[in-house]
Scaffold this active site. Structure first.
Site, mmCIF file in Angstrom:
data_model
loop_
_atom_site.group_PDB
_atom_site.id
_atom_site.type_symbol
_atom_site.label_atom_id
_atom_site.label_comp_id
_atom_site.label_asym_id
_atom_site.label_seq_id
_atom_site.Cartn_x
_atom_site.Cartn_y
_atom_site.Cartn_z
ATOM 1 N N ASN A 1 -8.913 -3.525 -8.433
ATOM 2 C CA ASN A 1 -8.382 -4.458 -7.420
ATOM 3 C C ASN A 1 -9.211 -5.730 -7.284
ATOM 4 O OD1 ASN A 1 -7.178 -1.849 -5.145
ATOM 5 N ND2 ASN A 1 -6.101 -2.942 -6.761
ATOM 6 N N ASP B 1 0.061 3.091 -1.560
ATOM 7 C CA ASP B 1 0.743 2.109 -2.397
ATOM 8 C C ASP B 1 2.021 1.593 -1.742
ATOM 9 O OD1 ASP B 1 0.936 0.597 -4.636
ATOM 10 O OD2 ASP B 1 1.837 2.153 -5.870
HETATM 11 C C1 FPP Z 1 -1.824 -0.908 -2.787
HETATM 12 O O1 FPP Z 1 -0.562 -1.492 -2.473
HETATM 13 C C2 FPP Z 1 -2.715 -1.093 -1.648
HETATM 14 C C3 FPP Z 1 -3.925 -1.708 -1.704
HETATM 15 C C4 FPP Z 1 -4.509 -2.223 -2.950
HETATM 16 C C5 FPP Z 1 -4.728 -1.928 -0.482
HETATM 17 C C6 FPP Z 1 -4.693 -0.831 0.513
HETATM 18 C C7 FPP Z 1 -5.272 -1.350 1.793
HETATM 19 C C8 FPP Z 1 -4.814 -1.058 3.039
HETATM 20 C C9 FPP Z 1 -3.744 -0.083 3.286
HETATM 21 C C10 FPP Z 1 -5.375 -1.703 4.265
HETATM 22 C C11 FPP Z 1 -6.869 -1.780 4.378
HETATM 23 C C12 FPP Z 1 -7.555 -0.479 4.346
HETATM 24 C C13 FPP Z 1 -8.209 0.087 5.385
HETATM 25 C C14 FPP Z 1 -8.924 1.384 5.165
HETATM 26 C C15 FPP Z 1 -8.237 -0.491 6.734
HETATM 27 P P1 FPP Z 1 -0.091 -2.755 -3.282
HETATM 28 O O2 FPP Z 1 -0.625 -3.963 -2.592
HETATM 29 O O3 FPP Z 1 -0.494 -2.618 -4.707
HETATM 30 O O4 FPP Z 1 1.449 -2.688 -3.114
HETATM 31 P P2 FPP Z 1 2.535 -3.046 -4.234
HETATM 32 O O5 FPP Z 1 2.336 -2.061 -5.361
HETATM 33 O O6 FPP Z 1 3.830 -2.842 -3.534
HETATM 34 O O7 FPP Z 1 2.310 -4.470 -4.649
#
Ligand code: FPP
Length: 245
Positions: free
Chosen positions: A50, A2
């Site tokens: 998501n 996150d």
């Molecule tokens: C949550 O942070 C993260 C995600 C929904 C996506 C995670 C994906 C990756 C780390 C990259 C792709 C994965 C792989 C395995 C290559 P957020 O976007 O909700 O952050 P925020 O809460 O700060 O908005």
């Protein structure tokens, strides 16, 4: 994993840039986990919820995943890593599913570490699926409702087939929530929270989480006296001396 979005916003960058840097952290952490001898690492990469994000963000995350699967193929295979997934991966677009299915098949005999990607995953969704399948089995006469035990429920969860019991859950970005991750599996997992945003999370942070874990006393509902070996002065007895570097 996150904090990608907040990491980007704090730098005046688009959210996509946060996810790009998040993918770099994935590479770093997978490498570090393999080196540390971790048996299985699950990354919550995309939740069932998501899919409701803006279409451009979903598109970008899918592309990032596809790129990761293509670019990391040799490293995953060369390091004895077995790739598996939990979640409804049937929902993934064909251009992601193809390299995913290919790499899972190619790595199926690897034994040095399991890398599990939670994709289109929700803990409630997985429990609901298990209940549905148990009901079907009961109706078909293959399962006696009176005989359903904790072990029976567990056997209907993909995680029990693919992964060892969950020891440690790491949540980044200062949030203190499970957010529909491994709801059943976290029953006795140790939880580690860090303020670091996922794009800043690296090897040292993983090692810090392992140190923290090594200092915990895991009682599983028993007493300290019951779980401590009589002459123990270290080990996993809460001394904090983990022996990990
Ligand atoms: C949550 O942070 C993260 C995600 C929904 C996506 C995670 C994906 C990756 C780390 C990259 C792709 C994965 C792989 C395995 C290559 P957020 O976007 O909700 O952050 P925020 O809460 O700060 O908005």
């Amino acid at each position: 994993m996150d904090g990608n979005g907040r990491w980007a916003r704090a730098r005046g960058l688009p959210r996509e840039e946060g996810h790009e840097r998040g993918a770099d952290s994935v590479r770093t952490v997978v490498r570090a986990a393999r080196k540390a001898g971790i048996e299985a690492l699950t990354l919550f990469a995309f939740s069932s919820q998501n899919w409701d994000r803006p279409p451009e963000e979903v598109f970008h995350l899918m592309e990032l995943l596809r790129r990761y699967l293509v670019q990391e193929r040799d490293e995953i295979l060369g390091n004895g890593i077995r790739l598996v997934t939990v979640g409804d991966s049937e929902r993934l677009p064909p251009h992601v599913r193809a390299p995913l299915v290919d790499l899972m098949a190619a790595s199926a005999d690897n034994r040095d570490m399991v890398l599990c990607l939670a994709l289109s995953y929700g803990g409630r969704e997985m429990l609901t699926k298990a209940v549905r399948e148990m009901c079907r089995a009961a109706i078909a006469g293959r399962l006696d409702p009176a005989e359903i035990s904790v072990e029976t429920v567990e056997s209907y969860l993909d995680s029990s087939r693919l992964l060892p019991p969950l020891d440690l859950l790491v949540r980044t970005s200062g949030e203190h929530r499970i957010s529909n991750f491994f709801l059943w599996e976290t029953a006795y997992a140790e939880l580690h929270f860090t303020e670091k945003m996922w794009p800043e999370f690296g090897r040292e942070d993983l090692m810090a989480a392992l140190h923290d874990f090594a200092g915990r006393e895991r009682r599983f509902g028993h007493t300290s006296e019951q779980v401590r070996p009589p002459a123990a002065s270290g080990g996993n007895g809460g001394s904090g001396e983990s022996g990990l570097d």
